[in-house]
Write a protein that holds these residues in place. Structure first.
Motif, short mmCIF file in Angstrom:
data_model
loop_
_atom_site.label_atom_id
_atom_site.label_comp_id
_atom_site.label_asym_id
_atom_site.label_seq_id
_atom_site.Cartn_x
_atom_site.Cartn_y
_atom_site.Cartn_z
N UNK A 172 55.10 39.28 43.71
CA UNK A 172 54.56 40.60 44.00
C UNK A 172 53.10 40.70 43.59
N UNK A 173 52.75 40.10 42.46
CA UNK A 173 51.36 40.16 42.02
C UNK A 173 50.45 39.34 42.92
N UNK A 174 50.98 38.23 43.46
CA UNK A 174 50.19 37.46 44.41
C UNK A 174 49.86 38.32 45.62
N UNK A 175 50.81 39.10 46.08
CA UNK A 175 50.57 39.99 47.21
C UNK A 175 49.50 41.02 46.86
N UNK A 176 49.59 41.55 45.66
CA UNK A 176 48.56 42.49 45.21
C UNK A 176 47.19 41.84 45.23
N UNK A 177 47.13 40.58 44.78
CA UNK A 177 45.86 39.88 44.70
C UNK A 177 45.27 39.67 46.09
N UNK A 178 46.10 39.39 47.11
CA UNK A 178 45.59 39.24 48.47
C UNK A 178 44.88 40.51 48.92
N UNK A 179 45.45 41.65 48.59
CA UNK A 179 44.81 42.93 48.94
C UNK A 179 43.51 43.12 48.16
N UNK A 180 43.50 42.74 46.90
CA UNK A 180 42.29 42.87 46.09
C UNK A 180 41.19 41.98 46.63
N UNK B 200 49.61 30.96 45.97
CA UNK B 200 48.53 31.16 45.01
C UNK B 200 47.18 31.28 45.73
N UNK B 201 46.47 32.40 45.60
CA UNK B 201 45.18 32.55 46.27
C UNK B 201 44.00 32.03 45.46
N UNK B 202 44.25 31.37 44.36
CA UNK B 202 43.18 30.88 43.50
C UNK B 202 42.92 29.41 43.78
#
Length: 401
Positions: free
Chosen positions: A181-189, A152-154
């Motif tokens: 997969x969405x966590x990975x997307x969030x890291x890029x964002x 979790x990046x939050x």
């Protein structure tokens, strides 16, 4: 195995970290400025810090902390104020939930990454985890195992050296913390958001970053690449003692003592040119090394990502495998890309005219998974640098013993 680090140990740690940083991970210059001020007093309650194994981290939560930005911009910093303030924000966030921050995790292998993690931990009286998210330095967050494992990046905290605080709370779709997969997307964002922020005048091309809070179970999953601080410390001590004099001796040590696949890719030759530009929180450039065997060009974006030999039609080394410089003769033997140039843009006289080799080190297995977030992120990055072919590993079997 746990061990204690004192101020006198940091020179060895930063030299070893620099070698394993693939030309990045912060400059030796910046790490030394910070290490020189690691003295017991108002900022550091004690001039020592304890480093422990992942398996022994059971007393509370851990968080990754780093400087993010252009390595050269950080060279004159004396205290890690940005990272300290970012961690203070994380501590406050956890305390509101009745949780305790107990450990600091380095983001990557590198001179600055390791020293900052140790100094921030010392400031708060915490312990450092002997592991990191790549076993080398990387130019972007999705290349780290924290992102690949869906941690979790939050929240993500970004703080300037002068104290301007930015909190990012990007929420993935799906369940409370989102699917992997969405966590990975969030890291890029997050990566795409923080780079323009550190490029602003208030940040001056760098800031302190703290993110990826982990409990003991998440920590074990997020850190498959372990023992990296100890590995850097052991190599750094050998460099200090002048036990390794040639690239061949370094390669032999890496294979026989560190259990890594390694080979000398080019050299020894001499650096003839370094071209660099700092923009968007990155130092981007090319290092030219000439020998009787041809011209080697190392292309970097903070970290070295590609190495070419003018006599060959494909790269001789490429990320995620590491590309390390080793300089023979009297004086310092390891340099990051940011250490090769002086502030006025001229070649560092410490390397001028000395024999320089480029050593390739096989990436750890989590960085080489076909179709995985990390390898795909590296391939996207080298594509932006002009290479559109497949990943060409140093060894067919991966090379890690």
């Amino acid at each position: 195995m746990a061990f204690e680090l004192k101020q006198s140990d940091l020179e060895a740690l930063l030299q070893g970290g620099c070698f394993f940083g693939s030309g990045g991970g912060g400059t030796i210059t910046s790490a030394r400025h910070l290490a020189q001020n690691f003295i017991a007093g108002d900022y550091y309650p004690a001039a020592s810090v304890r480093v422990i194994d992942v398996a022994d981290a059971s007393k509370g939560d851990a968080v990754m902390v780093a400087y993010l930005g252009a390595p050269v911009a950080i060279n004159q910093v004396r205290y890690p104020d940005g990272p300290v303030k970012a961690v203070a924000m994380i501590k406050e966030h956890l305390e509101k939930q009745g949780r305790t921050l107990a450990y600091i995790v380095p983001p990557e292998s590198g001179a600055l990454g390791f020293v900052v993690a140790c100094l921030v931990a010392a400031h708060f009286g915490l312990e450092v985890i002997d592991a990191d998210g790549a076993g080398r330095a990387v130019p972007s967050l999705p290349m780290l195992t924290f992102a690949a494992e869906g941690i979790n990046p939050r929240p993500t905290m970004l703080v300037s050296q002068e104290g301007l605080q930015v909190e990012l709370n990007v929420t993935p779709r799906g369940e409370v913390n989102g699917c992997s997969q969405h966590q990975q997307d969030v890291a890029a964002i997050i990566e795409q958001m923080v780079r323009p922020i550190v490029a602003e005048q208030e940040f001056g091309q760098f800031g302190g970053l703290s993110m990826w809070v982990m409990d003991s179970g998440e920590l074990a999953r997020a850190l498959p690449i372990r023992g990296t601080l100890g590995r850097a410390l052991r190599l750094g001590r050998l460099l200090q003692q002048r036990e390794l004099g040639t690239a061949a001796e370094v390669v032999h040590y890496l294979e026989e003592k560190a259990g890594l696949g390694a080979r000398s890719l080019f050299g020894p030759g001499r650096i003839t040119a370094v071209k660099e530009d700092t923009t968007g929180g990155f130092d981007v450039g090319k290092v030219s090394i000439e020998s009787d065997d041809g011209l080697c060009t190392v292309v970097y974006q903070n970290e070295s990502l590609l190495a070419w030999n003018s006599a060959q039609g494909q790269p001789i080394g490429m990320a995620p495998d590491s590309l390390a410089y080793f300089v023979e003769g009297e004086g310092q033997q390891v340099f990051s890309n940011g250490d090769l140039l002086l502030a006025d843009g001229t070649l560092n006289p410490q390397v001028q005219g000395r024999p320089v080799s480029v050593i390739g080190i096989a990436a750890a297995a989590p960085l080489r998974i076909p179709g995985g977030l990390i390898l795909d992120s590296f391939m996207e990055q080298v594509g932006k640098l002009g290479y559109l072919g497949p990943y060409l590993p140093l060894f067919d079997n991966g090379g890690v013993k």
